[in-house]
Structure formats: C-alpha cells, structure tokens
Design an enzyme around this catalytic site. Structure first.
Site, PDB file in Angstrom:
ATOM      1  N   LYS A 172       0.832  -1.217   0.000  1.00  0.00           N
ATOM      2  CA  LYS A 172       0.000   0.000   0.000  1.00  0.00           C
ATOM      3  C   LYS A 172       0.869   1.270   0.000  1.00  0.00           C
ATOM      4  CE  LYS A 172      -2.067  -1.170   3.877  1.00  0.00           C
ATOM      5  NZ  LYS A 172      -1.392  -2.476   4.118  1.00  0.00           N
ATOM      6  N   ARG A 232      11.480  -5.300   5.248  1.00  0.00           N
ATOM      7  CA  ARG A 232      11.084  -3.892   5.077  1.00  0.00           C
ATOM      8  C   ARG A 232      11.962  -2.960   5.911  1.00  0.00           C
ATOM      9  NH1 ARG A 232       4.944  -1.874   5.452  1.00  0.00           N
ATOM     10  NH2 ARG A 232       4.910  -2.910   7.494  1.00  0.00           N
ATOM     11  N   ARG A 267     -10.263   0.250   8.044  1.00  0.00           N
ATOM     12  CA  ARG A 267      -9.811  -1.113   8.319  1.00  0.00           C
ATOM     13  C   ARG A 267     -10.887  -1.928   9.034  1.00  0.00           C
ATOM     14  NH1 ARG A 267      -3.825   0.210   8.310  1.00  0.00           N
ATOM     15  NH2 ARG A 267      -2.754  -1.772   8.291  1.00  0.00           N
ATOM     16  N   ARG A 301      10.686  -0.998  11.358  1.00  0.00           N
ATOM     17  CA  ARG A 301       9.569  -0.665  12.240  1.00  0.00           C
ATOM     18  C   ARG A 301       9.522  -1.628  13.414  1.00  0.00           C
ATOM     19  NH1 ARG A 301       4.334   0.168   8.502  1.00  0.00           N
ATOM     20  NH2 ARG A 301       3.443  -1.050  10.196  1.00  0.00           N
ATOM     21  N   ARG A 338      -1.399  -9.077  13.329  1.00  0.00           N
ATOM     22  CA  ARG A 338      -1.919  -8.148  12.312  1.00  0.00           C
ATOM     23  C   ARG A 338      -2.647  -8.902  11.195  1.00  0.00           C
ATOM     24  NH1 ARG A 338       3.653  -5.663  11.594  1.00  0.00           N
ATOM     25  NH2 ARG A 338       2.938  -4.432   9.821  1.00  0.00           N
TER      26      ARG A 338
HETATM   27  P1  ADP Z   1       2.140  -1.896   3.180  1.00  0.00           P
HETATM   28  O1  ADP Z   1       2.113  -0.382   3.183  1.00  0.00           O
HETATM   29  O2  ADP Z   1       0.969  -2.495   2.463  1.00  0.00           O
HETATM   30  O3  ADP Z   1       2.322  -2.484   4.543  1.00  0.00           O
HETATM   31  P2  ADP Z   1       4.756  -1.582   1.862  1.00  0.00           P
HETATM   32  O4  ADP Z   1       4.443  -0.730   0.675  1.00  0.00           O
HETATM   33  O5  ADP Z   1       5.434  -0.943   3.003  1.00  0.00           O
HETATM   34  O6  ADP Z   1       3.405  -2.351   2.341  1.00  0.00           O
HETATM   35  O7  ADP Z   1       5.598  -2.831   1.341  1.00  0.00           O
HETATM   36  C1  ADP Z   1       6.073  -3.830   2.238  1.00  0.00           C
HETATM   37  C2  ADP Z   1       7.494  -4.222   1.843  1.00  0.00           C
HETATM   38  O8  ADP Z   1       7.472  -4.938   0.601  1.00  0.00           O
HETATM   39  C3  ADP Z   1       8.437  -3.045   1.636  1.00  0.00           C
HETATM   40  O9  ADP Z   1       9.716  -3.444   2.067  1.00  0.00           O
HETATM   41  C4  ADP Z   1       8.413  -2.825   0.108  1.00  0.00           C
HETATM   42  O10 ADP Z   1       9.635  -2.275  -0.366  1.00  0.00           O
HETATM   43  C5  ADP Z   1       8.193  -4.234  -0.417  1.00  0.00           C
HETATM   44  N1  ADP Z   1       7.342  -4.305  -1.615  1.00  0.00           N
HETATM   45  C6  ADP Z   1       6.231  -3.579  -1.883  1.00  0.00           C
HETATM   46  N2  ADP Z   1       5.686  -3.953  -3.060  1.00  0.00           N
HETATM   47  C7  ADP Z   1       6.456  -4.953  -3.538  1.00  0.00           C
HETATM   48  C8  ADP Z   1       6.416  -5.772  -4.737  1.00  0.00           C
HETATM   49  N3  ADP Z   1       5.436  -5.635  -5.649  1.00  0.00           N
HETATM   50  N4  ADP Z   1       7.378  -6.698  -4.896  1.00  0.00           N
HETATM   51  C9  ADP Z   1       8.368  -6.852  -3.964  1.00  0.00           C
HETATM   52  N5  ADP Z   1       8.467  -6.124  -2.842  1.00  0.00           N
HETATM   53  C10 ADP Z   1       7.525  -5.181  -2.622  1.00  0.00           C
HETATM   54  P1  ADP Z   2       0.944  -1.792   7.394  1.00  0.00           P
HETATM   55  O1  ADP Z   2       1.775  -0.926   6.476  1.00  0.00           O
HETATM   56  O2  ADP Z   2       1.748  -2.884   8.017  1.00  0.00           O
HETATM   57  O3  ADP Z   2      -0.321  -2.259   6.767  1.00  0.00           O
HETATM   58  P2  ADP Z   2       0.168   0.682   8.752  1.00  0.00           P
HETATM   59  O4  ADP Z   2       1.401   1.499   8.682  1.00  0.00           O
HETATM   60  O5  ADP Z   2      -0.933   1.022   7.810  1.00  0.00           O
HETATM   61  O6  ADP Z   2       0.541  -0.875   8.647  1.00  0.00           O
HETATM   62  O7  ADP Z   2      -0.417   0.714  10.237  1.00  0.00           O
HETATM   63  C1  ADP Z   2       0.399   0.380  11.340  1.00  0.00           C
HETATM   64  C2  ADP Z   2      -0.451   0.095  12.537  1.00  0.00           C
HETATM   65  O8  ADP Z   2      -1.218   1.272  12.875  1.00  0.00           O
HETATM   66  C3  ADP Z   2      -1.512  -1.009  12.355  1.00  0.00           C
HETATM   67  O9  ADP Z   2      -0.990  -2.301  12.600  1.00  0.00           O
HETATM   68  C4  ADP Z   2      -2.557  -0.594  13.404  1.00  0.00           C
HETATM   69  O10 ADP Z   2      -2.139  -0.960  14.696  1.00  0.00           O
HETATM   70  C5  ADP Z   2      -2.514   0.927  13.315  1.00  0.00           C
HETATM   71  N1  ADP Z   2      -3.501   1.429  12.330  1.00  0.00           N
HETATM   72  C6  ADP Z   2      -3.244   1.998  11.134  1.00  0.00           C
HETATM   73  N2  ADP Z   2      -4.378   2.316  10.490  1.00  0.00           N
HETATM   74  C7  ADP Z   2      -5.400   1.929  11.308  1.00  0.00           C
HETATM   75  C8  ADP Z   2      -6.822   1.954  11.209  1.00  0.00           C
HETATM   76  N3  ADP Z   2      -7.444   2.449  10.116  1.00  0.00           N
HETATM   77  N4  ADP Z   2      -7.550   1.476  12.256  1.00  0.00           N
HETATM   78  C9  ADP Z   2      -6.949   0.986  13.362  1.00  0.00           C
HETATM   79  N5  ADP Z   2      -5.617   0.906  13.513  1.00  0.00           N
HETATM   80  C10 ADP Z   2      -4.831   1.372  12.493  1.00  0.00           C
END
Ligand code: ADP
Ligand code: ADP
Ligand code: ZN
Length: 216
Positions: free
Chosen positions: A13, A127, A88, A160, A171
């Site tokens: 995302k 990550r 969420r 993180r 999660r």
């Molecule tokens: P989210 O915001 O959904 O938690 P991230 O965008 O932070 O996910 O991506 C999670 C990890 O995977 C990061 O280290 C990112 O660089 C990597 N990543 C994201 N998209 C891809 C992809 N299509 N292929 C390989 N690695 C990816």
């Molecule tokens: P990821 O990239 O791993 O999907 P985020 O960075 O979006 O995680 O969020 C990190 C943490 O912040 C989540 O695991 C949750 O604890 C909290 N969080 C983020 N967005 C929300 C939401 N919309 N509702 C509740 N908790 C949230």
C-alpha cells in the site's frame, strides 16, 4: 480523485501510494504514518496508539475515525484524497461514507491489493522505512540508491518496531477478521477492484494506473 488503498500488512500500500502520488497530486492520508508521527512526538494520541500498535492490534475505531475526520475536513481534501490503511473495519467504512458525503467527495475507487502469507512475511521481514518521510524500502526487493539511506530525503532507514513475526501474525488475524469484510462492503457498492500484489512493483502500478484512468 477520492481513492482508498486496501490490503494486508506488507501488500504494498505504501509503495504504491508513492507511485500514485507521482501520477496524480492528491493528499496522501496514511493512518499508520499519522500514528507513527504522534508516537514520535509522544502526544496523548501517540501514547494511546503505541499501546495497540506495538502489539499488532488495531487502534480503537473512535480514536481512528476522529483522526481521519479532522484530516479530511482540511482544505486540501477539497480536491480529493488517497486513503492508505483506512478504513480497516466496517464501523470505520460506515463513518467514512458520512464524512465523504459531508465534504462532497464520495469514494470513487477502492483498490484492494492481494498477496499471500508467505510473500507478506518476506516483505515485512525485509522492510526498512524512512522515519522522516515514511517511504518504504526492502533489503532484497527495493534497495535505496545509497545503502540504508532514504532516496527522497537522505535520512537513515529503520526497521519498524511492529515488523516482527509475532506482531505480523496478530496483524494478519486482524486483517482476516476485521478488514477483509470491507471487500464485500465495497463490492456491493460496485467500488472494489482487486489487483494482484504478487507482481513486480512496476506491474502492480500498471494495473493500478488502468483503474485510475477509468475514474479520472
Ligand atoms: P504496506 O504499506 O501495504 O504495509 P509496503 O508498501 O510498506 O506495504 O511494502 C512492504 C514491503 O514490501 C516493503 O519493504 C516494500 O519495499 C516491499 N514491496 C512492496 N511492493 C512490492 C512488490 N510488488 N514486490 C516486492 N516487494 C515489494
Ligand atoms: P501496514 O503498512 O503494516 O499495513 P500501517 O502502517 O498502515 O501498517 O499501520 C500500522 C499500525 O497502525 C496497524 O498495525 C494498526 O495498529 C494501526 N492502524 C493503522 N491504520 C489503522 C486503522 N485504520 N484502524 C486501526 N488501527 C490502524
Ligand atoms: Zn525519507
């Protein structure tokens, strides 16, 4: 454009948000980034959010909805928004329906990025993020130009605190039980489009770009 990015932790995302923002300039609203900023500053919100986030649990709805309500009411959202990681839960999605109507910016598109558990584990464990601008990198899949330094702002990258296997399992459960029902919620409204997140970062963005062009 009024867009939501949805998907399990590690699906991509944040990474795709960076690409979308290069393509259309709208405010990026990441509740995760907002909570991390509040934690860094140890505000009242930050202290509360931290106790949930470190365990991998969702922050309570009323807190999260209040935060997004305030953010969406700011002037820049008059031109649209990219919501990343919100909603969420069903109550959050219901609240957003009301908030979006209030600012005359109804949700136009929900992009659901899919990936399986093995891939999510690989992505979360490698990550690295920029503590300043929130950009995401990966030890194998997305290296910064200079080792451990953010391409965008030059800050040193960190891992993180909640990117542990233990927290990821919690999660993923939260995603299955609380977030996945949103796919049906938005499908019924004809807004949900699923993208295969197992492709390369470029190929995922190509698919997203086609969806954006349809609503543009
Ligand atoms: P989210 O915001 O959904 O938690 P991230 O965008 O932070 O996910 O991506 C999670 C990890 O995977 C990061 O280290 C990112 O660089 C990597 N990543 C994201 N998209 C891809 C992809 N299509 N292929 C390989 N690695 C990816
Ligand atoms: P990821 O990239 O791993 O999907 P985020 O960075 O979006 O995680 O969020 C990190 C943490 O912040 C989540 O695991 C949750 O604890 C909290 N969080 C983020 N967005 C929300 C939401 N919309 N509702 C509740 N908790 C949230
Ligand atoms: Zn940075």
């Amino acid at each position: 454009m009024n867009i939501i990015l949805m998907g399990p932790p590690g699906a991509g995302k944040g990474t795709q948000s960076e690409r979308i923002l290069d393509y259309c300039s709208i405010p990026h609203i990441s509740t995760g980034d907002m909570f991390r900023e509040a934690i860094k500053n140890q505000t009242e919100l930050g202290v509360l959010a931290q106790s949930y986030i470190n365990k991998g649990l969702l922050v309570p709805d009323e807190v999260t909805i209040g935060l997004v309500k305030e953010r969406l009411s700011r002037d820049d959202c008059k031109n649209g928004y990219l919501l990343d990681g919100f909603p969420r839960t069903i109550p959050q999605a219901e609240a957003l329906q009301v908030l979006a109507k209030e600012i005359s910016r109804p949700v136009q598109l929900v992009i659901n990025i899919e990936a399986d558990k093995d891939e999510l584990i690989r992505r979360i464990s490698g990550r690295r993020v920029c503590p300043k601008c929130g950009n995401s990198y990966h030890l194998l899949f997305k290296l910064p130009k200079v080792e451990n330094i953010c391409d965008a702002c030059g800050s040193e990258l960190i891992q993180r605190k909640d990117d542990t296997l233990e927290s990821l399992n919690v999660r993923l459960d939260a995603y299955e039980n609380q977030t996945k029902p949103l796919v049906e919620f938005y499908s019924k409204l004809g807004l949900c489009k699923t993208v295969n997140g197992l492709q390369s970062i470029d190929d995922v963005f190509n698919d997203i770009q086609k969806l954006l062009d349809e609503v543009k």
